[in-house]
Write an enzyme that holds these catalytic residues in place. Structure first.
Site: not given
Ligand code: 3PY
Ligand code: MG
Length: 256
Positions: A44, A67, A81, A145, A171
């Site tokens: 993000h 992430r 890497d 999520e 999410d």
């Molecule tokens: C979410 O809340 O969807 C996230 O990915 C938080 O890191």
């Molecule tokens: Mg998320």
């Protein structure tokens, strides 16, 4: 085994934080605050591989997780890497998607990670040692999520090489039709189901406590999460800046 993978597999509590600012200073500041690990968010943000590598340099020797932007073989290979201790893979909804994430993170014959001289093997100087230990060291955390991910949680956790799961509460709320309502009973129940499945599978349950007030942190512990990310660097700046200004305005109004 690296400390973060060991903690995940033993389900010991670790407290990390979240980096969205693409400058090493942010990582340095958070690393010095004493967190157990830091995650760099490449899903993000505008943080790319060069940015990730420079942040990892500043954080060292603290474990740094990436992430990644999506569940993609090359995205996972490139952060490993660059020296990531592990990956947090967004939006994993099925057993097959979890298997793909693990395969991307492991060298053959376990997976499909390509070999190279790179930062974590000291640019080839420690190549043999690294190749021997990397599969045991690299942590793979998949993000749950969505409704679909919750429905498939037992199958996802059964995948060998998935060290833990991490809930994305925002999410998740969107997937349950209550966008942004991370305390909605549907979202709370989904979190509870994931934690219970992790207990059955003896794997770590993680949560991003995006707004880390005392009540939210306490709730995460009570719910049984052990792999907890607190806040976001941008949010820490925004909330402290706002508090300072509010305090100053209050002082000013009392003096006028
Ligand atoms: C979410 O809340 O969807 C996230 O990915 C938080 O890191
Ligand atoms: Mg998320």
């Amino acid at each position: 085994m690296n400390t973060i993978r060991k903690a995940l597999r033993e389900r010991t509590v670790t407290l990390g934080s979240w980096i969205q600012i693409g400058h090493p200073v942010s990582g340095e500041v958070l690393a010095r605050a004493g967190y157990d690990w830091l995650a760099v968010d490449m899903e993000h943000t505008d943080i790319g591989y060069e940015g990730f590598t420079n942040i990892a340099r500043g954080i060292k020797p603290l474990p740094v997780l990436a992430r990644v932007e999506q569940n993609d073989t090359l995205a996972i290979r490139r952060v490993l890497d660059a020296g990531a201790s592990g990956v947090i893979v967004p939006l994993v909804n099925t057993r097959e998607e979890a298997m793909a994430a693990v395969a991307a993170a492991k060298y053959p014959p376990k997976g499909v990670r390509g070999f190279a001289y790179c930062r974590p093997n000291n640019y080839g100087v420690d190549f043999d040692e690294y190749v021997r230990t990397a599969n045991d060291d690299i942590a793979v955390v998949v993000m749950i999520e969505s409704k679909e991910g919750v429905a498939n949680i037992d199958a996802i956790l059964a995948v060998d090489g998935v060290d833990g799961v991490f809930i994305g509460p925002y999410d998740m709320s969107g997937s349950y039709g209550v966008p942004g309502e991370t305390k909605h009973p549907l979202v709370v129940k989904a979190c509870e189901d994931v934690v219970a499945a992790c207990a059955r599978a003896k794997k770590s349950a993680g949560l991003h406590v995006v707004v880390p007030d005392e009540a939210a942190i306490d709730r995460a512990f009570v719910q049984g999460f052990t792999f907890i990310a607190l806040g976001v660097d941008t949010y820490f700046i925004a909330s402290a800046a706002k508090t300072a200004l509010t305090n100053a305005r209050e002082c000013a109004s009392q003096r006028s």
